[in-house]
Write an enzyme that holds these catalytic residues in place. Structure first.
Site, PDB file in Angstrom:
ATOM      1  N   ILE A 134       0.866  -1.171   0.000  1.00 21.99           N
ATOM      2  CA  ILE A 134       0.000   0.000   0.000  1.00 21.99           C
ATOM      3  C   ILE A 134       0.908   1.229   0.000  1.00 21.99           C
ATOM      4  O   ILE A 134       2.057   1.169   0.450  1.00 21.99           O
ATOM      5  CB  ILE A 134      -0.993   0.018   1.193  1.00 21.99           C
ATOM      6  CG1 ILE A 134      -0.265  -0.077   2.531  1.00 21.99           C
ATOM      7  CG2 ILE A 134      -2.009  -1.090   1.055  1.00 21.99           C
ATOM      8  CD1 ILE A 134      -1.216  -0.020   3.727  1.00 21.99           C
ATOM      9  N   ASP A 135       0.394   2.316  -0.536  1.00 17.09           N
ATOM     10  CA  ASP A 135       1.210   3.512  -0.721  1.00 17.09           C
ATOM     11  C   ASP A 135       1.671   4.091   0.613  1.00 17.09           C
ATOM     12  O   ASP A 135       1.047   3.879   1.655  1.00 17.09           O
ATOM     13  CB  ASP A 135       0.417   4.584  -1.480  1.00 17.09           C
ATOM     14  CG  ASP A 135      -0.055   4.109  -2.841  1.00 17.09           C
ATOM     15  OD1 ASP A 135       0.644   3.265  -3.425  1.00 17.09           O
ATOM     16  OD2 ASP A 135      -1.117   4.581  -3.292  1.00 17.09           O
ATOM     17  N   ARG A 136       2.736   4.882   0.548  1.00 19.44           N
ATOM     18  CA  ARG A 136       3.297   5.507   1.752  1.00 19.44           C
ATOM     19  C   ARG A 136       2.237   6.284   2.523  1.00 19.44           C
ATOM     20  O   ARG A 136       2.137   6.172   3.753  1.00 19.44           O
ATOM     21  CB  ARG A 136       4.445   6.448   1.366  1.00 19.44           C
ATOM     22  CG  ARG A 136       5.053   7.192   2.544  1.00 19.44           C
ATOM     23  CD  ARG A 136       6.087   8.200   2.090  1.00 19.44           C
ATOM     24  NE  ARG A 136       5.460   9.259   1.276  1.00 19.44           N
ATOM     25  CZ  ARG A 136       6.151  10.231   0.691  1.00 19.44           C
ATOM     26  NH1 ARG A 136       7.468  10.275   0.788  1.00 19.44           N
ATOM     27  NH2 ARG A 136       5.520  11.154  -0.024  1.00 19.44           N
TER      28      ARG A 136
END
Length: 302
Positions: A134-136
């Site tokens: 999952i994105d930062r």
């Protein structure tokens, strides 16, 4: 070992492998091929070999390479853990694995400290245990595998869509319908390599199901279920509908008046998978984080 059957002829071996085991990057697939770990009729394939309809490939997973990244004592919000898997509620701002510009302080560094050597090695030295990402600046549930057998089992669930991932988000504008599906292929943006984009010619199939949870003046609270798991999928798909994720600076969701948002208002709320050892389905959930509830409260006051 895992066996894969070719359904579409003419693909390169590295392309097929990366698409069939969704957790593998193209470069990781090429490393497996270059190491002689992918066999067709007992013979090792090269990365640019073309495949035939009905070919059966045996993928042999090598022992993990020594991991050169350092364990770091970083606090983890562990939602579930046993001998095969660990599920963590990732906070906003934490990068999943080391990458240019983020050599440490990542989830992988924290997992290395917490789990020691018990992480799968399928995704290479910089991504031990990582099944999906999952994105930062997206918060929420992420699963990691503690051994290769668990990793392959979870990767297969990603491939056949039985690993259920549900997100909540706030988007800009009012959705016309109460629910819907976005089925648009996604590929790397042709000019900005940090972005993804809808691409009907070279994109990989991407499907997002969404449902309205609540409506506010100028904003909509959505539940999104991933059928596939492409990079930035929810963010790209919702932006394509004209309703970008609130707080997303990459895909047009920036709005003033929400100081609690560090990045996009997107949270991986629920995760459900079949346990690789017991065969039982586990469904896990984590609460909405403070930034998300503060955003909803601000929308309520508009």
């Amino acid at each position: 070992m895992v066996t894969l059957t070719v359904q579409v002829p003419g693909q390169r071996a590295d392309q097929f492998l990366a698409q069939s085991l969704d957790n593998l990057t193209r470069s990781a697939a090429q490393k497996l091929l270059e190491g002689g770990h992918v066999l067709r009729e007992g013979k090792a394939l090269k990365k640019n070999d073309r495949l035939n309809l009905g070919d059966e490939l045996a993928v042999l997973i090598p022992d993990p390479a020594p991991v050169e990244i350092l364990p770091q004592d970083i606090s983890l919000d562990i939602v579930y853990e046993d001998g095969d898997v660990i599920v963590v509620n990732k906070p906003v701002g934490m990068v999943v694995h080391p990458a240019p510009g983020h050599p440490d302080g990542t989830l992988v560094n924290a997992l290395m400290h917490h789990c020691g050597a018990s992480l799968s090695g399928i995704n290479g030295e910089l991504r031990p245990g990582i099944v999906h990402r999952i994105d930062r600046d997206t918060s929420g549930l992420i699963i990691a595998a503690k051994n290769d057998a668990a990793h392959l089992a979870l990767a297969q669930q990603l491939q056949d869509h039985s690993l259920y991932r549900e997100y909540e988000t706030v988007v800009i504008g009012g959705m016309k319908e109460d629910q819907g599906t976005v089925d648009l292929p996604i590929a790397r943006h042709p000019t900005d390599r940090k972005k993804m984009a809808v691409n009907h010619y070279n994109g990989r199939r991407a499907v997002t199901h969404w449902r309205v949870l609540n409506r506010y003046r100028g904003y909509t609270h959505l539940q999104c279920r991933l059928e596939t798991g492409r990079t930035h999928q929810i963010r790209v798909h919702l932006a394509q509908t004209g309703h970008p994720v609130l707080g997303d600076p990459v895909y047009g969701g920036v709005r003033k008046g929400f100081p609690e948002l560090v990045g996009q208002c997107l949270h991986a709320r629920r995760l459900s998978f079949v346990h690789p050892s017991t065969g039982e389905r586990l469904t896990l959930e984590c609460p909405l984080p403070d930034y998300f509830t503060a955003t909803l409260a601000r929308c309520e006051r508009l």
